[in-house]
Design a protein around this motif. Structure first.
Motif, mmCIF file in Angstrom:
data_model
loop_
_atom_site.group_PDB
_atom_site.id
_atom_site.type_symbol
_atom_site.label_atom_id
_atom_site.label_comp_id
_atom_site.label_asym_id
_atom_site.label_seq_id
_atom_site.Cartn_x
_atom_site.Cartn_y
_atom_site.Cartn_z
ATOM 1 N N ILE A 116 -17.809 4.400 -28.178
ATOM 2 C CA ILE A 116 -17.627 3.496 -29.292
ATOM 3 C C ILE A 116 -18.154 2.372 -29.393
ATOM 4 O O ILE A 116 -17.734 1.476 -28.464
ATOM 5 C CB ILE A 116 -15.799 3.493 -29.353
ATOM 6 N N THR A 117 -18.876 1.942 -30.411
ATOM 7 C CA THR A 117 -19.636 0.790 -30.505
ATOM 8 C C THR A 117 -19.368 0.390 -31.865
ATOM 9 O O THR A 117 -19.016 0.852 -32.963
ATOM 10 C CB THR A 117 -20.931 0.628 -30.171
ATOM 11 N N PRO A 127 -17.092 2.256 -38.049
ATOM 12 C CA PRO A 127 -16.401 0.878 -37.928
ATOM 13 C C PRO A 127 -15.945 0.439 -39.198
ATOM 14 O O PRO A 127 -16.310 0.497 -40.195
ATOM 15 C CB PRO A 127 -17.838 0.121 -37.486
ATOM 16 N N ILE A 128 -14.572 -0.342 -39.045
ATOM 17 C CA ILE A 128 -13.917 -0.526 -40.282
ATOM 18 C C ILE A 128 -14.137 -2.132 -40.384
ATOM 19 O O ILE A 128 -13.915 -2.783 -41.466
ATOM 20 C CB ILE A 128 -12.516 -0.104 -40.276
ATOM 21 N N PHE A 181 -21.706 -4.066 -29.059
ATOM 22 C CA PHE A 181 -20.682 -4.948 -28.866
ATOM 23 C C PHE A 181 -19.566 -4.095 -29.734
ATOM 24 O O PHE A 181 -20.180 -3.702 -30.704
ATOM 25 C CB PHE A 181 -20.816 -6.348 -29.380
ATOM 26 N N THR A 182 -18.243 -4.244 -29.519
ATOM 27 C CA THR A 182 -17.312 -3.521 -30.084
ATOM 28 C C THR A 182 -16.163 -4.499 -30.611
ATOM 29 O O THR A 182 -15.563 -4.951 -29.699
ATOM 30 C CB THR A 182 -16.712 -2.367 -29.546
ATOM 31 N N PHE A 183 -15.838 -4.720 -31.936
ATOM 32 C CA PHE A 183 -14.756 -5.425 -32.531
ATOM 33 C C PHE A 183 -13.666 -4.546 -31.925
ATOM 34 O O PHE A 183 -13.321 -3.289 -32.130
ATOM 35 C CB PHE A 183 -14.734 -5.761 -33.754
ATOM 36 N N TYR A 184 -12.400 -5.296 -31.504
ATOM 37 C CA TYR A 184 -11.102 -4.667 -31.018
ATOM 38 C C TYR A 184 -10.556 -3.604 -32.104
ATOM 39 O O TYR A 184 -10.035 -2.437 -31.771
ATOM 40 C CB TYR A 184 -10.265 -5.390 -30.637
ATOM 41 N N GLU A 185 -10.509 -4.173 -33.347
ATOM 42 C CA GLU A 185 -9.757 -3.097 -34.205
ATOM 43 C C GLU A 185 -10.719 -1.898 -34.473
ATOM 44 O O GLU A 185 -10.092 -0.898 -34.770
ATOM 45 C CB GLU A 185 -9.843 -3.840 -35.626
ATOM 46 N N ASN A 186 -11.970 -1.903 -34.410
ATOM 47 C CA ASN A 186 -12.749 -0.638 -34.519
ATOM 48 C C ASN A 186 -12.100 0.526 -33.422
ATOM 49 O O ASN A 186 -12.197 1.644 -33.289
ATOM 50 C CB ASN A 186 -14.429 -0.871 -34.509
ATOM 51 N N VAL A 187 -11.935 -0.185 -32.177
ATOM 52 C CA VAL A 187 -11.570 0.591 -30.950
ATOM 53 C C VAL A 187 -10.169 1.205 -31.320
ATOM 54 O O VAL A 187 -10.168 2.398 -31.167
ATOM 55 C CB VAL A 187 -11.330 -0.322 -29.550
ATOM 56 N N SER A 196 -17.156 -5.003 -39.773
ATOM 57 C CA SER A 196 -18.479 -5.197 -39.103
ATOM 58 C C SER A 196 -18.836 -6.358 -38.141
ATOM 59 O O SER A 196 -17.746 -7.088 -37.710
ATOM 60 C CB SER A 196 -19.391 -6.007 -40.485
ATOM 61 N N LEU A 197 -19.723 -6.489 -37.492
ATOM 62 C CA LEU A 197 -19.994 -7.142 -36.166
ATOM 63 C C LEU A 197 -20.077 -8.663 -36.839
ATOM 64 O O LEU A 197 -19.332 -9.371 -35.830
ATOM 65 C CB LEU A 197 -21.300 -6.977 -35.556
ATOM 66 N N GLU A 198 -20.542 -8.787 -37.949
ATOM 67 C CA GLU A 198 -20.624 -10.259 -38.370
ATOM 68 C C GLU A 198 -19.166 -10.728 -38.508
ATOM 69 O O GLU A 198 -18.838 -11.720 -38.283
ATOM 70 C CB GLU A 198 -21.306 -10.491 -39.705
ATOM 71 N N GLU A 199 -18.310 -9.812 -39.369
ATOM 72 C CA GLU A 199 -17.043 -10.290 -39.721
ATOM 73 C C GLU A 199 -16.234 -10.473 -38.475
ATOM 74 O O GLU A 199 -15.460 -11.509 -38.029
ATOM 75 C CB GLU A 199 -16.325 -9.295 -40.665
ATOM 76 N N GLY A 200 -16.396 -9.574 -37.549
ATOM 77 C CA GLY A 200 -15.694 -9.622 -36.067
ATOM 78 C C GLY A 200 -15.981 -10.782 -35.305
ATOM 79 O O GLY A 200 -15.063 -11.507 -35.035
ATOM 80 N N VAL A 201 -17.244 -11.438 -35.366
ATOM 81 C CA VAL A 201 -17.475 -12.514 -34.706
ATOM 82 C C VAL A 201 -17.046 -14.046 -35.557
ATOM 83 O O VAL A 201 -16.503 -14.705 -34.649
ATOM 84 C CB VAL A 201 -19.047 -12.723 -34.838
ATOM 85 N N THR A 202 -16.901 -13.808 -36.735
ATOM 86 C CA THR A 202 -16.216 -14.897 -37.502
ATOM 87 C C THR A 202 -14.468 -14.887 -37.350
ATOM 88 O O THR A 202 -14.085 -15.650 -36.772
ATOM 89 C CB THR A 202 -16.415 -14.658 -38.861
#
Length: 590
Positions: free
Chosen positions: A255-256, A345-346, A224-230, A348-354
């Motif tokens: 990009i992930t 990534p700038i 999964f990829t948080f949009y800000e990382n894209v 993290s996945l955990e922060e992105g989910v939150t």
């Protein structure tokens, strides 16, 4: 949103963000403006620019001419040339409307022909760098730790993914022609605030109750990829194209978030954060496993329906894509992106989910129930039953009272229908039993063995004069109406009424002679089960009914297409006649 002071003194570069009002396009525009060394041209298919409250930075940039907006049609190459003139970089994101059509010709013009027009305009305008936002779906084939060297699959069921793969291939093959350097980014399962596809579609399934099912074993991994990382990856790719041409130009990069996890675990995190917890009456968290073979069979049925009824019935490609993600392990290697364009990534996945959960709070379970039902406590089944004593009994809110009522009704059913006696003899025996019980109850003392005996008050046996008069009036009305109908039948004035009465009496004879006992027994069990079950699985049942009604409507449209013209006109005339309204009456002629 403050502008990065490190870049404000540099000579600004001009770039164009094609699709700058889309999910990823908005984020990229704000990212470029934050850097401070860009003049940004935002281009999209919408005719006017409507800013959100969170886009104050873009509003300031428009006022200071650091940003400008252009309405763009990708099928119009001359318009694209005007937008690109004088720019050095083009970020090619998803243009609004390119993913919302089921018509192949329209999608081909927007995606593939649009890519050809953009390439031609870049060459004509001497653009130096073209970065294309593609998708990891273009090489989807049950992959694990796939790298950038993977080829496109021979056959793709999803039309939009197939067209996007063609557009990506065109852009990569156009590298270093007339000085235009190109590259492509392939993000996987992009999510985040403002998402209009992945998260909202899954939450819709959760509200209907379908998301509680795990397809297959549930052990498949996904990236999964948080949009800000894209958007950060696009900035990295532009800088790398400028300084490391050989290792970047003409290539595609995955990009992930570099944190692969179980697909269903990720969805469970979203559902839990939005209140769809396990062990609740609104249970939508993935917990029930379905065999993969069963799902494949259902997909084959849906494919047949999609081909027969057309795309308006349901989004078959979207369903197939979701089931493929749910069934297979699909992770990608970002080693090339880390090495060649310096991506990491700038967020993290955990922060992105939150952050995503916070942004979709309006779609949370409690908010949805309050909005749709007006109250968390009242269900549709409760409202259908009048929210009174009958609702409490049939919905088993007081189990003792509900069980007592069920036993009492079952006793009456047995007494009149299963005992083998006639209706009159059963009634006489019931009245005799009731008389004995009432008389025996009347002879009982006020206390028996120290326990008080509550007498039945006399008022329970009285009927008010008003109720008697209403009952008599209703009886007289029904008698007079029946007399008029019988008189009309005797005189032979209305043959239509005769046939209606004859058919009704014949059907009544069949029901009374054969089916009445069965129907009453089924009705008794049905009444004490169906409302209770509906209250427990309200969202699932409503979702199935919505799908069935939609399919039925599309099936009728399909029949209208294949029927002869004369029959279609007859049906069309009948529908128009049924819906005709008399002026002043405000209701149908039915």
């Amino acid at each position: 949103m403050a502008v990065d002071d490190r870049f404000t003194d540099l000579n600004p570069k001009t770039c164009v963000v094609l699709g700058g009002r889309g999910f990823l396009g908005r984020s990229l525009v704000l990212k470029l403006l934050k850097l401070g060394n860009w003049i940004v041209r935002v281009a999209d298919s919408t005719h006017s620019l409507q800013l959100h409250n969170s886009e104050s930075l873009l509003s300031e940039a428009l006022s200071s001419s650091r940003a400008s907006y252009f309405h763009l049609d990708l099928t119009d190459k001359h318009r694209i040339v005007k937008v690109l003139e004088g720019s050095s970089v083009v970020f090619y994101m998803d243009v609004d409307g390119s993913n919302n059509s089921n018509d192949f010709f329209s999608c081909y013009k927007l995606i593939v022909q649009g890519a050809k027009n953009v390439i031609g305009a870049c060459r004509e305008c001497k653009v130096k760098r073209l970065i294309y936002n593609s998708s990891a779906d273009v090489v989807f084939d049950s992959l694990h730790n796939g790298d950038k060297s993977m080829a496109y699959p021979w056959k793709v069921d999803n039309m939009l993914i197939d067209l996007k793969a063609q557009a990506e291939a065109l852009i990569l093959n156009a590298n270093d022609i007339d000085g235009v350097l190109t590259c492509s980014l392939r993000p996987s399962n992009v999510f985040g605030p403002g998402d209009t596809e992945f998260v909202p579609q899954f939450l819709k399934l959760a509200r209907y109750g379908f998301a509680k099912f795990i397809i297959g074993t549930g052990d498949n991994l996904a990236d999964f990829t948080f949009y800000e990382n894209v958007t950060h990856a696009h900035i990295c790719a532009e800088e790398a194209l400028n300084f490391q041409t050989v290792s970047v130009a003409g290539k595609a990069f995955f990009i992930t978030n570099l944190e692969p996890m179980k697909f269903w675990e990720f969805l469970s995190l979203l559902l839990e954060g939005l209140g769809y917890q396990r062990n609740t009456s609104f249970n939508c968290r993935p917990s029930i496993k379905l065999p993969a073979n069963l799902v494949q069979y259902l997909l084959s049925v849906l494919k047949w329906l999609h081909e027969k009824l057309g795309p308006r019935c349901f989004n078959y490609p979207l369903l197939v894509h979701f089931f493929q993600l749910a069934l297979h392990t699909r992770t990608f290697s970002c080693a090339a992106a880390q090495k060649d364009i310096g991506y990491s990534p700038i967020v993290s996945l955990e922060e992105g989910v939150t952050l995503t959960i916070d942004s979709f709070s309006h779609l949370a379970r409690d908010a949805y129930i309050s909005r749709c039902c007006g109250s968390v406590d009242r269900s549709k089944a409760d409202m259908l039953l009048g929210s009174g004593k009958v609702a409490d009994i049939l919905l088993w809110r007081d189990e003792k009272a509900s069980f007592t009522c069920f036993l009492g009704l079952f006793f009456l059913f047995y007494w009149f229908f299963l005992s083998g006696s006639t209706f009159i003899s059963s009634s006489a025996r019931l009245l005799l039993l009731a008389t004995l019980l009432l008389c025996g109850h009347g002879f009982l003392p006020s206390k028996l063995f120290g326990f008080p005996i509550q007498k039945v008050p006399v008022s329970n046996f009285k009927i008010s004069n008003t109720a008697v008069k209403d009952l008599v009036a209703i009886t007289v009305h029904l008698w007079n109406k029946g007399f008029q109908d019988i008189k009309g039948l005797a005189q032979g004035d209305d043959w239509s009424a005769f046939f209606k009465v004859a058919v009704f009496l014949y059907l009544l004879k069949l029901v009374l002679s054969k089916l009445l006992t069965t129907l009453i027994g089924i009705g008794l069990v049905f009444a004490f089960m169906v409302f209770f079950v509906y209250e427990q699985y309200e969202s699932e049942i409503d979702g199935l009914l919505d799908i069935l009604i939609t399919c039925l409507k599309e099936f009728m449209i399909y029949l209208m297409r294949i029927l002869p013209v004369s029959a279609s006109r007859l049906l069309h005339y009948h529908d128009n006649f049924q819906s005709y309204q008399v002026p002043g009456l405000g209701k149908d002629l039915r």
